[in-house]
Design a protein around this motif. Structure first.
Motif, mmCIF file in Angstrom:
data_model
loop_
_atom_site.group_PDB
_atom_site.id
_atom_site.type_symbol
_atom_site.label_atom_id
_atom_site.label_comp_id
_atom_site.label_asym_id
_atom_site.label_seq_id
_atom_site.Cartn_x
_atom_site.Cartn_y
_atom_site.Cartn_z
ATOM 1 N N PHE A 8 -138.150 -18.563 28.870
ATOM 2 C CA PHE A 8 -137.481 -17.272 28.964
ATOM 3 C C PHE A 8 -137.846 -16.586 30.275
ATOM 4 O O PHE A 8 -139.001 -16.594 30.701
ATOM 5 N N HIS A 12 -132.562 -13.469 30.864
ATOM 6 C CA HIS A 12 -132.035 -13.962 29.591
ATOM 7 C C HIS A 12 -132.008 -12.895 28.492
ATOM 8 O O HIS A 12 -131.436 -13.134 27.423
ATOM 9 N N LEU A 16 -130.069 -13.272 24.949
ATOM 10 C CA LEU A 16 -130.954 -13.627 23.842
ATOM 11 C C LEU A 16 -130.885 -12.583 22.730
ATOM 12 O O LEU A 16 -130.796 -12.923 21.558
ATOM 13 N N TRP A 20 -129.608 -13.091 18.888
ATOM 14 C CA TRP A 20 -130.440 -12.728 17.734
ATOM 15 C C TRP A 20 -129.649 -11.859 16.760
ATOM 16 O O TRP A 20 -129.656 -12.105 15.558
ATOM 17 N N THR A 55 -139.061 -19.903 24.358
ATOM 18 C CA THR A 55 -138.312 -21.027 24.912
ATOM 19 C C THR A 55 -136.864 -20.884 24.488
ATOM 20 O O THR A 55 -136.566 -20.672 23.310
ATOM 21 N N CYS A 56 -135.964 -20.999 25.450
ATOM 22 C CA CYS A 56 -134.529 -20.882 25.194
ATOM 23 C C CYS A 56 -133.887 -22.265 25.275
ATOM 24 O O CYS A 56 -134.264 -23.085 26.113
ATOM 25 N N PHE A 58 -130.321 -24.113 25.965
ATOM 26 C CA PHE A 58 -128.991 -23.922 26.529
ATOM 27 C C PHE A 58 -128.180 -25.194 26.315
ATOM 28 O O PHE A 58 -128.694 -26.304 26.506
ATOM 29 N N MET A 65 -126.324 -20.096 25.963
ATOM 30 C CA MET A 65 -127.560 -20.086 25.196
ATOM 31 C C MET A 65 -127.236 -20.463 23.757
ATOM 32 O O MET A 65 -126.382 -19.855 23.126
ATOM 33 N N PHE A 68 -133.245 -19.814 20.570
ATOM 34 C CA PHE A 68 -134.559 -19.578 21.173
ATOM 35 C C PHE A 68 -135.616 -19.610 20.084
ATOM 36 O O PHE A 68 -135.318 -19.482 18.894
ATOM 37 N N THR A 70 -139.953 -18.350 19.549
ATOM 38 C CA THR A 70 -141.196 -17.777 20.065
ATOM 39 C C THR A 70 -142.349 -18.582 19.477
ATOM 40 O O THR A 70 -142.269 -19.054 18.352
#
Length: 151
Positions: A8, A12, A16, A20, A55-56, A58, A65, A68, A70
């Protein structure tokens, strides 16, 4: 489908956050996640300030995207995992979990809403085991803790 995993960066954040909100709105339509936008942004920033990685994923084909995750690399705690609704059923979530497992200190932990049967099935398929019941302090919904331990 192939995914490019990227750490990230602040650029982004808007995409992101929208992802979400879209994912949670579809998963739990009775909750107004748009009203939680500011809370989520503050939460994400606080997590990062405390050493959590984001971390994303793609889509390698179109660059959008897809999701993601965490991860607190010290404890193995996953606070957030979200995949865009268009990517539900794809391998995006599995790719993100695999990345977290590769960075984990031998275990991963998370909480999932008990009513989110799709997510419960996914985590169990990924080798997570159900633990204690709890309650989400924001929604008041019942949760399960889940843990994956490297073997």
């Amino acid at each position: 489908m192939a995914y490019r995993l990227t750490e990230f960066v602040h650029a982004h954040l808007a995409e992101l956050t929208d992802l979400w909100i879209d994912a949670w709105t579809k998963a739990m339509p009775t909750i107004d996640f748009e009203a939680r936008r500011e809370w989520f942004v503050d939460r994400l920033i606080a997590l990062r300030d405390n050493g959590t990685t984001v971390t994303c994923a793609f889509d390698a084909a179109n660059g959008d995207m897809a999701g993601f995750i965490t991860l607190d690399p010290k404890s193995g705690h996953i606070d957030q995992l979200a995949v865009a609704p268009a990517g539900w059923g794809s391998s995006a979530a599995a790719a993100l979990i695999a990345e977290a497992k590769s960075r984990a200190p031998g275990r991963l932990m998370l909480e999932v809403n008990q009513d989110n049967a799709r997510a419960v099935r996914f985590y169990e398929k990924q080798g997570f085991h159900r633990g204690a019941a709890g309650v989400n302090p924001n929604s008041g919904l019942k949760t399960w803790t889940y843990e994956w331990v490297e073997r």
